[in-house]
Design an enzyme around this catalytic site. Structure first.
Site, PDB file in Angstrom:
ATOM      1  N   ALA A  21       4.626 -18.992   8.919  1.00  0.00           N
ATOM      2  CA  ALA A  21       3.780 -19.175   7.736  1.00  0.00           C
ATOM      3  C   ALA A  21       3.404 -17.860   7.062  1.00  0.00           C
ATOM      4  CB  ALA A  21       2.509 -19.934   8.123  1.00  0.00           C
ATOM      5  N   HIS A 118      10.881 -27.444  11.473  1.00  0.00           N
ATOM      6  CA  HIS A 118       9.801 -28.394  11.200  1.00  0.00           C
ATOM      7  C   HIS A 118      10.067 -29.230   9.957  1.00  0.00           C
ATOM      8  CE1 HIS A 118       6.998 -25.558  13.681  1.00  0.00           C
ATOM      9  NE2 HIS A 118       7.731 -26.356  14.447  1.00  0.00           N
TER      10      HIS A 118
END
Length: 246
Positions: A21, A118
């Protein structure tokens, strides 16, 4: 420029980049897991709860469309562009990512070079038959009816093509990531806290297989002690000179 990182990249024959992230926060996308992030204020909806409850499916889509107001405005930053250039130059073989924002694709990395652990939040799929749906179509039905659309092919539940809490990791992508990790001699982990497993296990696998490990992250990680090089700095400004971006 970090001369040690450049030297290690120059000496490597096969580089794998692993992103979390932290690279996307430099594009204005919030890190949901960080203190004060969205998930500290609003617990994620577990996959099994999504399956059992129509109300929670509606709430999942409501949250998705709200979050997308921020995510869809984001553009690739210098970090993404630097990685894309290193891929184009044949230096980086694969980009393994925990991110779901499509910014690596938007930066120019060929889809076949990207391994999304993901999933991807820019489209949806039927959980039963795998039919792909564009978000605009799902949003139109949701806004008009207040209900989550069902798959027109099989009647199954449609869900954002991401991996939710409680949902199994994608077997094909996990296998591809392991193969890429075992084939590299330099593994560069960028913008990841390296706390979310099984994804965070890939730097360990690389190191145990004899690859050199670099960690580039603004904050310390639990794997700093096993890395050959640790850089606590901004990602874009660190990578851009190495990729010779203007």
């Amino acid at each position: 420029m970090n001369s040690e990182l450049k030297r290690m990249i120059d000496e490597a024959s096969r580089v794998v980049v692993f992103t979390g992230a932290g690279i996307s926060t430099e594009s204005g996308i919030p890190d949901f897991r960080s203190p004060g992030g969205l998930w500290t204020k609003m617990a994620p909806i577990d996959f099994n709860d999504f399956l059992r409850s129509a109300a929670l499916r509606r709430e999942a889509w409501r949250r998705k469309f709200e979050i997308d107001k921020t995510v869809q405005q984001a553009d690739p930053n210098k970090g993404h562009m630097a990685i894309a250039k290193l891929v184009d130059m044949g230096i980086v073989a694969h980009v393994i990512t925990q991110n779901i924002d499509n910014l690596h694709q938007n930066s120019g990395v060929p889809p076949e070079k990207i391994i999304e652990l993901h999933g991807n939040g820019t489209y949806a799929r039927c959980l039963d038959c795998g039919e792909r749906y564009e978000l605009e179509e799902v949003r139109a039905i949701f806004d008009e009816t207040g209900e989550c659309p069902e798959c027109r092919a099989c009647g199954g539940f449609i869900k954002s093509a991401t991996v939710s809490f409680g949902q199994a990791m994608p077997e094909r992508e996990m296998r591809r990531a392991e193969e890429a990790t075992l084939a590299c001699d330099l593994f560069v982990a960028i913008g990841s806290s390296l706390q979310v497993f099984p994804a965070a296990g890939f730097p360990i696998i690389a190191k145990r297989n004899g690859a050199r490990l670099v960690i580039l992250n603004r904050e310390p990680t639990d794997l700093d002690s096993i890395a050959d090089l640790v850089i606590h700095d901004e990602i874009g400004p660190t990578l851009a000179p190495i990729a010779m971006l203007n």
